[in-house]
Write an enzyme that holds these catalytic residues in place. Structure first.
Site, PDB file in Angstrom:
ATOM      1  N   SER A  65       0.842  -1.197   0.000  1.00 28.88           N
ATOM      2  CA  SER A  65       0.000   0.000   0.000  1.00 28.88           C
ATOM      3  C   SER A  65       0.872   1.240   0.000  1.00 28.88           C
ATOM      4  O   SER A  65       2.051   1.198   0.390  1.00 28.88           O
ATOM      5  CB  SER A  65      -0.882   0.003   1.248  1.00 28.88           C
ATOM      6  OG  SER A  65      -1.533   1.253   1.454  1.00 28.88           O
ATOM      7  N   TYR A 100      -1.942  -1.218  10.519  1.00 24.50           N
ATOM      8  CA  TYR A 100      -2.107  -1.540   9.097  1.00 24.50           C
ATOM      9  C   TYR A 100      -0.891  -1.093   8.286  1.00 24.50           C
ATOM     10  O   TYR A 100      -0.339  -1.857   7.485  1.00 24.50           O
ATOM     11  CB  TYR A 100      -3.367  -0.865   8.559  1.00 24.50           C
ATOM     12  CG  TYR A 100      -3.582  -1.044   7.074  1.00 24.50           C
ATOM     13  CD1 TYR A 100      -4.094  -2.227   6.560  1.00 24.50           C
ATOM     14  CD2 TYR A 100      -3.270  -0.018   6.178  1.00 24.50           C
ATOM     15  CE1 TYR A 100      -4.291  -2.389   5.193  1.00 24.50           C
ATOM     16  CE2 TYR A 100      -3.465  -0.173   4.812  1.00 24.50           C
ATOM     17  CZ  TYR A 100      -3.976  -1.365   4.326  1.00 24.50           C
ATOM     18  OH  TYR A 100      -4.156  -1.525   2.981  1.00 24.50           O
TER      19      TYR A 100
END
Length: 336
Positions: free
Chosen positions: A227, A240
């Protein structure tokens, strides 16, 4: 909010950028020239900025894990627009998180490129998954539904074995499933939730790859999903973002380790993409309303816009690509 025009496949644009120089260096005719020589019509140009819905989006909170079919607007995963050209013909792929969002778009793209696909998803996502299974079969490819929770090591091992057995082989692993939940303060992050994120995003990746490698022949490919959070972490996504940074590093390490076996490992680093992940606790509702507005496109990406990158990394077109992280972040210029 802009309406979506009839979209051609985006394979040519993305592939041409990534591989055109390599093709010319090898003395190969560029794909665009090949298409002209065979009489294939050139896809019409369109403005990518205004091609898809832009914020503001209506409030739409859902319980985890969320269903794509209940989102407004519903994400575009290429159900109507993606057209294949045989780039994955004869291949056998396992896609995690394949019921919705990016995983769904990749599963559809792989099938339309000629691959048989095993689909993993959570049992709560069955209704979305059934749609994908039907689309894969409509493409004339084998589709295998393998629901289950990736936080269970025994299930991960069984998942890989079942995929290989049901498809007849396994030469492509797409790790797309992920867990994201925001916390404004680390004081609010419980050990249970930390464990949930780590097991979903990191432990399962290790378990799946360990189970898959002994079954994969030379020429196989593994594509992970990191990401932009790995490079530019948000203050409220501590756990995360940490897992996505770990996936990027793991990809680079495994790219070196597994290449002698003929297995290429790469990753895609998405920026803001419109998926169910965003509406079931990944972000505060105020962020969801304006999701994607901060990037150069002023809108989130649609899953169909990133699926060709996964196809390219999984296909033999990328035979000289290993240990790479390709960022698709909406014009930010970051590597991920």
């Amino acid at each position: 909010m802009a309406s979506q025009p009839e979209q051609p496949s985006r394979r040519g644009v993305l592939l041409g950028t990534a591989l055109g120089a390599a093709a010319l260096a090898a003395g190969a005719m560029p794909r665009t020239a090949q298409a002209q020589d065979t009489g294939s019509p050139a896809p019409p140009l369109f403005d990518p900025v205004g091609a898809y819905p832009a914020p503001p989006f209506p409030p739409q909170p859902q319980p985890w894990p969320g269903l794509q079919s209940k989102m407004h607007p519903v994400p575009d995963c290429g159900e109507k627009s993606y057209t294949g050209s045989g780039r994955m013909k004869g291949r056998h792929a396992l896609v995690t998180g394949g019921d919705s969002g990016i995983g769904r778009a990749v599963a559809i793209a792989l099938a339309r490129e000629g691959a048989d696909v095993a689909l993993n998803y959570l049992p709560q996502e069955e209704s979305d998954a059934r749609e994908v299974i039907a689309l894969i079969r409509q493409s004339g490819r084998k589709a295998v539904a393998l629901p289950g929770d990736l936080r269970d090591e025994a299930f991960c091992k069984s998942l890989v074995a079942q995929a290989a057995s049901s498809l007849g082989a396994l030469d492509c692993l797409i790790n797309s499933a992920g867990r994201q939940h925001f916390h404004e303060s680390i004081l609010d992050l419980s050990t249970e939730e930390l464990d949930w994120t780590l097991k979903t995003n990191i432990y399962s990746l290790v378990w799946l790859i360990k189970a898959a490698v002994p079954l994969m022949p030379p020429g196989s490919a593994i594509v992970n999903t990191t990401s932009r959070q790995a490079y530019s972490p948000s203050a409220n996504l501590v756990d995360y973002a940490a897992t996505k940074a770990a996936i990027a590093n793991m990809t680079r390490s495994l790219g070196k380790q597994l290449l002698p076996k003929g297995i290429r490992v790469n990753a895609v680093a998405p920026g803001p993409f419109w998926t169910p992940l965003q509406v079931c606790g990944a972000q505060p509702e105020a962020v969801v309303e304006h999701f994607g507005a901060e990037v150069a496109y002023h809108r989130p990406g649609q899953p169909v816009e990133i699926a060709p990158v996964y196809v390219t990394l999984a296909s033999t077109d990328s035979s000289y690509v290993a240990g790479q992280v390709w960022g698709i972040t909406g014009g930010s210029g970051e590597p991920g």
